[in-house]
Design a protein around this motif. Sequence first.
Motif, short mmCIF file in Angstrom:
data_model
loop_
_atom_site.label_atom_id
_atom_site.label_comp_id
_atom_site.label_asym_id
_atom_site.label_seq_id
_atom_site.Cartn_x
_atom_site.Cartn_y
_atom_site.Cartn_z
N ALA A 76 53.21 40.24 42.05
CA ALA A 76 51.78 40.53 42.04
C ALA A 76 50.99 39.28 41.65
CB ALA A 76 51.46 41.66 41.06
N ILE A 77 49.74 39.24 42.11
CA ILE A 77 48.77 38.23 41.69
C ILE A 77 47.91 38.84 40.62
CG2 ILE A 77 46.90 36.71 42.43
CD1 ILE A 77 47.97 36.89 45.27
N PHE A 78 47.65 38.11 39.54
CA PHE A 78 46.84 38.61 38.44
C PHE A 78 45.65 37.67 38.22
CE2 PHE A 78 51.02 40.33 37.75
CZ PHE A 78 50.80 41.62 37.28
N LYS A 79 44.53 38.24 37.83
CA LYS A 79 43.37 37.42 37.48
C LYS A 79 42.65 38.05 36.31
CE LYS A 79 39.38 39.43 39.86
NZ LYS A 79 38.19 39.16 40.69
N VAL A 80 41.83 37.24 35.63
CA VAL A 80 40.89 37.75 34.65
C VAL A 80 39.50 37.44 35.20
CG1 VAL A 80 41.12 35.63 33.30
CG2 VAL A 80 40.07 37.63 32.26
N GLY A 81 38.66 38.49 35.32
CA GLY A 81 37.35 38.33 35.92
C GLY A 81 36.41 37.54 35.04
N VAL A 82 35.69 36.58 35.62
CA VAL A 82 34.82 35.72 34.83
C VAL A 82 33.64 36.51 34.27
CG1 VAL A 82 33.38 34.96 36.77
CG2 VAL A 82 33.67 33.47 34.78
N ASN A 83 33.17 37.53 34.98
CA ASN A 83 32.03 38.32 34.50
C ASN A 83 32.46 39.46 33.60
OD1 ASN A 83 30.05 36.82 35.91
ND2 ASN A 83 30.54 37.91 37.80
N SER A 84 33.44 40.24 34.05
CA SER A 84 33.85 41.43 33.30
C SER A 84 34.79 41.13 32.15
CB SER A 84 34.54 42.42 34.25
OG SER A 84 35.75 41.87 34.74
N GLY A 85 35.59 40.06 32.26
CA GLY A 85 36.61 39.78 31.25
C GLY A 85 37.80 40.70 31.37
N GLU A 86 37.85 41.53 32.43
CA GLU A 86 38.97 42.45 32.63
C GLU A 86 40.11 41.77 33.36
OE1 GLU A 86 39.15 45.20 31.28
OE2 GLU A 86 37.17 46.10 31.04
#
Length: 468
Positions: A338-348
């Motif tokens: 899987a690819i994972f990210k942390v959203g710059v706006n939401s922080g999720e």
Amino acid sequence: MPPFPASHPNGFQLPKPDSNIVTIDVGGQLFQTTKQTLNSPCPKSFFSRIADSVSASQQLTIPFIDRDPELFSIFLSLLRKGTLPSKAKAFDLQDLISESHFYGIENLLMNSLSSPTLFEPFHLEKSFILPLNGRDSPSAIATTRYGSLHVAHGSKITSFDWSLRRKATILTDFSVVDCLYAISPSVAAAGANDTSGLQIIDLENGIVRDTLNWENVTKSGSTVQAIGSSEEYLFASFESARRNSNSIMVYDLHRLSPITEVGHNEIFGADIDSAIPAIKFKWVSSYNLLMAAGSHGGPSGVSGYIRLWDVRSGNVVWEMSENIDCFADVTVSDNLSAIFKVGVNSGETFYVDLRNLSSESSWICLGARRKVLNGKKEGNGCKIESHASQVFCSKGGDMELWSEVIMGSRKNSEGRLEERTFKKNLMGRVKDMGSPRITALAFRGDKMFLTRKDQQYVEVWQSSAREP
């Protein structure tokens, strides 16, 4: 077999001359093993020489080694199993290292201590720190497969050996090293956002072996934005000094000769997507693909892209544009596919399943599924990396650990895998967290390394609080 006291030799029989069994007296204690076990580390080790001498003498006498028998028993177990026994934890690491020098099996000990199988993600604690010389905070960190660590701070690079006890610092030609990749314990690739060229640096002698350049159309020089590698290739993201072109260059990792160029963009007009160079690489070995991601902040917010490249063909096999909640950081987990990210706006934290990729793939939120509030950048500065079968995401000075809850693979009516379940854990003791913002993460074997804003050291986390 366990050692036999030399003071009670009665009943202890020497093997027959043609036997494969070898008897050794270490510090007054007798050990028995096989010639194959003694020859297992390498042909020039102390153990292999014992096996050769025994073969020559047909074990008519017992060879004597004037060393510590308890440490010998640790190494004999290492020869037999390839891993250290649990009782090794009771010994000081420096004693093990010094003794491994005598027996010529430091590499075997090194590989055992840095093995990922020793990694215990749910019991990681800050064990000790590695201080750096000077006043500059770390700008990049890189680990090697052997457990050694390279740290860029200001114009300097400090290297720690695999035991993390010996270090050496060199001065580079850069004002600040922004990108750092460990090719080996003694060689690193380094670049900067304001200086042209990718430098291949001999860290032992403090010299530049080679400088790799990308020649853009305007001949204006090219700076390095990201570095990565696979088993075969070295990847470098270049951007022209005028910021009107960018490219991903692929080099042979061993010869450092150019192989091909992918992602070449010449910027014309207001083509924002083409103007964004790759700022992070991650090789996805199980799919034989390169993940390249880039982002850009402007008056309208942060936008970017994530692409999976087939390096051999030079084609993009999958792409996702990032507009609504662009990544603050992104990574790939081979183990979790899987690819994972942390959203710059939401922080999720979000993921995309590599097993379900299509042009319609979208991010699945792992957190509380909060809405993006008033354009606040809750995730700004967050870092995310994967190691083993876990994903680590920094939030300010704290760290989240995400792991998958295995529920079985189920498919929906369209034949696609259903949404997976991940569980979040907060890491560390209270005294370990709440410190200045985490700026970089790296993993190797059983350890996690992290740096913090305005701190002149590297934190080392492992499952045991014992110092190295």
